[in-house]
Design a protein around this motif. Sequence first.
Motif, mmCIF file in Angstrom:
data_model
loop_
_atom_site.group_PDB
_atom_site.id
_atom_site.type_symbol
_atom_site.label_atom_id
_atom_site.label_comp_id
_atom_site.label_asym_id
_atom_site.label_seq_id
_atom_site.Cartn_x
_atom_site.Cartn_y
_atom_site.Cartn_z
ATOM 1 N N THR A 84 0.835 -1.196 0.000
ATOM 2 C CA THR A 84 0.000 0.000 0.000
ATOM 3 C C THR A 84 0.871 1.248 0.000
ATOM 4 O O THR A 84 1.912 1.296 0.665
ATOM 5 N N ALA A 104 -3.167 4.112 -4.291
ATOM 6 C CA ALA A 104 -2.437 3.222 -5.194
ATOM 7 C C ALA A 104 -1.965 2.018 -4.391
ATOM 8 O O ALA A 104 -1.499 2.153 -3.263
ATOM 9 N N CYS A 105 -2.091 0.835 -4.963
ATOM 10 C CA CYS A 105 -1.669 -0.377 -4.260
ATOM 11 C C CYS A 105 -1.344 -1.470 -5.271
ATOM 12 O O CYS A 105 -1.812 -1.448 -6.412
ATOM 13 N N ASP A 106 -0.536 -2.425 -4.826
ATOM 14 C CA ASP A 106 -0.197 -3.600 -5.621
ATOM 15 C C ASP A 106 -0.522 -4.850 -4.815
ATOM 16 O O ASP A 106 -0.430 -4.842 -3.586
ATOM 17 N N GLN A 160 -1.971 -4.321 -10.158
ATOM 18 C CA GLN A 160 -1.597 -2.967 -9.762
ATOM 19 C C GLN A 160 -2.797 -2.054 -9.954
ATOM 20 O O GLN A 160 -3.475 -2.110 -10.981
ATOM 21 N N ARG A 161 -3.046 -1.224 -8.954
ATOM 22 C CA ARG A 161 -4.194 -0.322 -9.021
ATOM 23 C C ARG A 161 -3.751 1.102 -8.705
ATOM 24 O O ARG A 161 -3.094 1.362 -7.693
ATOM 25 N N ILE A 162 -4.118 2.038 -9.580
ATOM 26 C CA ILE A 162 -3.879 3.460 -9.372
ATOM 27 C C ILE A 162 -5.209 4.174 -9.599
ATOM 28 O O ILE A 162 -5.731 4.176 -10.727
ATOM 29 N N ALA A 163 -5.761 4.735 -8.515
ATOM 30 C CA ALA A 163 -7.085 5.365 -8.571
ATOM 31 C C ALA A 163 -8.090 4.343 -9.119
ATOM 32 O O ALA A 163 -8.254 3.281 -8.546
ATOM 33 N N GLN A 202 -6.494 -0.154 -13.338
ATOM 34 C CA GLN A 202 -5.773 -1.305 -12.841
ATOM 35 C C GLN A 202 -5.083 -2.048 -13.980
ATOM 36 O O GLN A 202 -5.476 -1.936 -15.149
ATOM 37 N N PHE A 236 -1.285 -0.316 -18.277
ATOM 38 C CA PHE A 236 -2.250 0.662 -17.787
ATOM 39 C C PHE A 236 -2.776 1.443 -18.985
ATOM 40 O O PHE A 236 -2.012 2.146 -19.663
#
Length: 293
Positions: free
Chosen positions: A105, A124-126, A152-155, A158, A191
């Motif tokens: 995180t 953002a998290c992986d 991977q997730r940004i806002a 993903q 992405f």
Amino acid sequence: MNKMLIGLVGMGLLWGAVVEAAEKGSAGGQMLKIGVGARPAAMGEAFCAVDDGVNSINPAGLAQVRKMQFSITHQEWIDDLRHVSISSVYPLLDGVIGANIAYLTMGKLNGRDAVGNETGSFAACDMIVGVTYAKTVRKQLAIGLGLKVLQQRIATEQAIAIMTDMGARLQLNKSLSIGAAIQNLGTKVKFVTESDRLPLSFTIGGAYNTLGDKLLVAVDVNKAVDSNFKVNLGAEYWVTNMLAIRGGYNSSIDAGDGFSAGAGLRIKNCQIDYALVPYGDLGKTHRISFSFR
């Protein structure tokens, strides 16, 4: 023995050729470069030939497990990053099955538009989920194969990538072992329209136990697609049956001097490990693992 050694070296040369053939430059999925267990971290990640079961870096290191093992690791990373990993292995299907889930995180980040105006915060998290199978194919030779999925997730965006790890470990005699592994061979991380390849890497290493298994020394050589050859050195000494001290050097760490240190406390079937890895001006990282064997 000679045929097995030649075969292991041959696999290493083949895997090394795959890595060398990949295009150089930066790679995505940087979470994949973060090690898991505190014991390997304290020893400079020089762990390719060490059979530590649930905390092994090389998939083949699981093959010697004879009963269930469980481990959880918490890392306080730089820039408020936090990393948690849970792993378990169990003898099954004439070998050993391992499962792992890891989560990174990054907290809240400030968003900006094209002209620099703030647009609010976002997260953002992986996350990595993986399974591994290892088996002793001969008395001295073990092999392992792992499958991992990276998200991977940004806002609201993903990306997902699928990859494999493979490894072999050869016990040359009671004290000396060698290992080889290729990691993160798989699809690209994409992405929207931008895609990056994974940090594919090849490692070969050796480990030597002496002084009645009280002292362990290890060395790895690593080649990743986005860097030159790197060297990892590590040592562990069991002061008593309960207490171990560790130190290492990891030339892959660009910030800081690459040195690490740590300790381990073993009480019956439980073990607590700690690692301190400085990153120069970026700060220090702390890693704690709890294992049940």
